[in-house]
Write an enzyme that holds these catalytic residues in place. Structure first.
Site, PDB file in Angstrom:
ATOM      1  NE  ARG A  50       2.835  -1.685  -9.138  1.00 25.59           N
ATOM      2  CZ  ARG A  50       2.942  -0.895 -10.202  1.00 25.59           C
ATOM      3  NH1 ARG A  50       1.879  -0.460 -10.796  1.00 25.59           N
ATOM      4  NH2 ARG A  50       4.124  -0.561 -10.679  1.00 25.59           N
ATOM      5  CB  THR A  51       5.513  -1.811  -2.600  1.00 25.08           C
ATOM      6  OG1 THR A  51       5.497  -2.838  -3.585  1.00 25.08           O
ATOM      7  CG2 THR A  51       5.762  -2.422  -1.227  1.00 25.08           C
ATOM      8  CE  LYS A  79      23.567  15.719   4.645  1.00 21.60           C
ATOM      9  NZ  LYS A  79      22.811  16.431   5.686  1.00 21.60           N
ATOM     10  NE  ARG A 100      10.427  -2.115  -3.219  1.00 25.39           N
ATOM     11  CZ  ARG A 100       9.505  -2.201  -4.166  1.00 25.39           C
ATOM     12  NH1 ARG A 100       9.564  -1.423  -5.225  1.00 25.39           N
ATOM     13  NH2 ARG A 100       8.522  -3.070  -4.064  1.00 25.39           N
ATOM     14  CG  HIS A 128       8.077  -7.705  -2.885  1.00 28.71           C
ATOM     15  ND1 HIS A 128       7.402  -7.166  -1.809  1.00 28.71           N
ATOM     16  CD2 HIS A 128       7.844  -6.866  -3.933  1.00 28.71           C
ATOM     17  CE1 HIS A 128       6.801  -6.052  -2.206  1.00 28.71           C
ATOM     18  NE2 HIS A 128       7.059  -5.850  -3.481  1.00 28.71           N
TER      19      HIS A 128
HETATM   20  C1  NCD Z   1       7.984  -5.760  -7.958  1.00 31.49           C
HETATM   21  C2  NCD Z   1       9.228  -5.504  -7.129  1.00 31.49           C
HETATM   22  O1  NCD Z   1       9.526  -4.388  -6.757  1.00 31.49           O
HETATM   23  O2  NCD Z   1       9.870  -6.502  -6.842  1.00 31.49           O
HETATM   24  N1  NCD Z   1       7.101  -4.708  -7.927  1.00 31.49           N
HETATM   25  C3  NCD Z   1       6.188  -4.654  -6.920  1.00 31.49           C
HETATM   26  O3  NCD Z   1       6.492  -4.413  -5.791  1.00 31.49           O
HETATM   27  N2  NCD Z   1       4.906  -4.900  -7.239  1.00 31.49           N
HETATM   28  C4  NCD Z   1       8.259  -6.274  -9.306  1.00 31.49           C
HETATM   29  C5  NCD Z   1       9.257  -5.591 -10.191  1.00 31.49           C
HETATM   30  O4  NCD Z   1       9.879  -4.596  -9.851  1.00 31.49           O
HETATM   31  O5  NCD Z   1       9.397  -6.084 -11.311  1.00 31.49           O
END
Ligand code: NCD
Length: 274
Positions: A50-51, A79, A100, A128
């Site tokens: 999703r993100t 590397k 991320r 997040h």
């Molecule tokens: C979440 C995350 O990555 O923190 N997912 C997201 O971005 N919607 C939740 C999760 O991984 O449980």
């Protein structure tokens, strides 16, 4: 607003409300070339559906371009390249970076090494912030307000980064009641009796847990659904913590969160890049 999106702490209430208004505006007007010629880089060292895709889709909707490193842990990092060097490089090739990374300090390290805006798309068990923004945007749309509500947060409060950012963002609003329920069914039943308006479920973050902690499990089923009038939220992905029947309820809004997230992220990109 700040040049970077690092933590939910950085926002004022006015900024949050402005973003919600802008998300509504972009959604309703179909503006399509406002970020033409600009490039978003998505750099993901942890799994994501999703993100990453919602940032990429939002950038496309505004007419911009996207370059992407998925599974960044297998890129030059293999590397021996440091996060600092990777960010320095990508900031020369793009106008904004969504990162991320499993390290809680990753977003701060990125900011120090970037000439372009950094968006924290998840920093370890830390934060997040863009998920918290889209969560509250969803509450605003579903209930019509964020103030004066009772929020029950269920599941992995310790390692759930979305919850950490959500609690910070909620502190900007008035008369908020928060009940945290960590795995126990009895305490969930107790919390549901106190008439929550929002139930926010999270996945057990197995990948961040010690062997002992991994023994926990948690399940939200129709019995709990019947006990409450609250809307049911989840950042997704969900595992076994929600019964399939719950998905069919009008109260379950997790896929609306995904849809709202697209427009909220478009509003963020517009704000950072224009
Ligand atoms: C979440 C995350 O990555 O923190 N997912 C997201 O971005 N919607 C939740 C999760 O991984 O449980």
């Amino acid at each position: 607003m700040n040049k970077h999106i690092i933590t939910a702490d950085q926002f004022t209430r006015m900024e949050v409300e402005k973003l919600f208004g802008l998300a509504d505006y972009i959604r309703s007007t179909n503006i399509s070339n406002i970020l033409q010629g600009l490039t978003l880089a998505t750099l993901f060292y942890e799994p994501s559906t999703r993100t990453r895709l919602s940032f990429e889709s939002a950038m496309h909707k505004l007419g911009g371009n996207v370059i992407s490193v998925e599974n960044a842990q297998f890129s030059s990092v293999k590397k021996g390249e440091s996060l600092a060097d990777t960010i320095k490089t990508i900031s020369l090739l793009s106008d904004c970076i969504v990162l991320r990374h499993p390290d809680v300090n990753s977003a701060q390290i990125a900011v120090k090494n970037s000439n372009v805006p950094i968006i924290n798309g998840g920093s370890g068990y830390g934060e997040h912030p863009t998920q918290a923004l889209l969560d509250l945007y969803t509450v605003q749309k579903e209930i019509g307000k964020i103030d004066n509500l009772h929020y029950v947060l269920v599941g992995d409060i310790k390692y759930g980064r979305t919850v950490h950012s959500l609690v910070k963002l909620l502190s900007l609003f008035k008369n908020i009641k928060i009940t945290e329920v960590e795995y126990s069914r009895e305490s969930l039943h107790q919390a549901l009796r106190n008439k929550p308006d929002v139930i926010y479920l999270t996945r057990v973050q197995l990948e961040r847990m010690t062997e002992d902690e991994k023994k926990v499990s948690y399940h939200f089923g129709v019995e709990e659904l019947r006990m409450s009038e609250a809307i049911i939220m989840h950042p997704l992905p969900k595992n076994n913590e929600i019964a399939r029947e719950v998905d069919e309820s009008d109260k379950a809004v997790y896929f609306k969160q995904v849809e709202n997230g697209l427009w909220l992220r478009a509003a963020l990109l517009y704000t950072l890049l224009r």
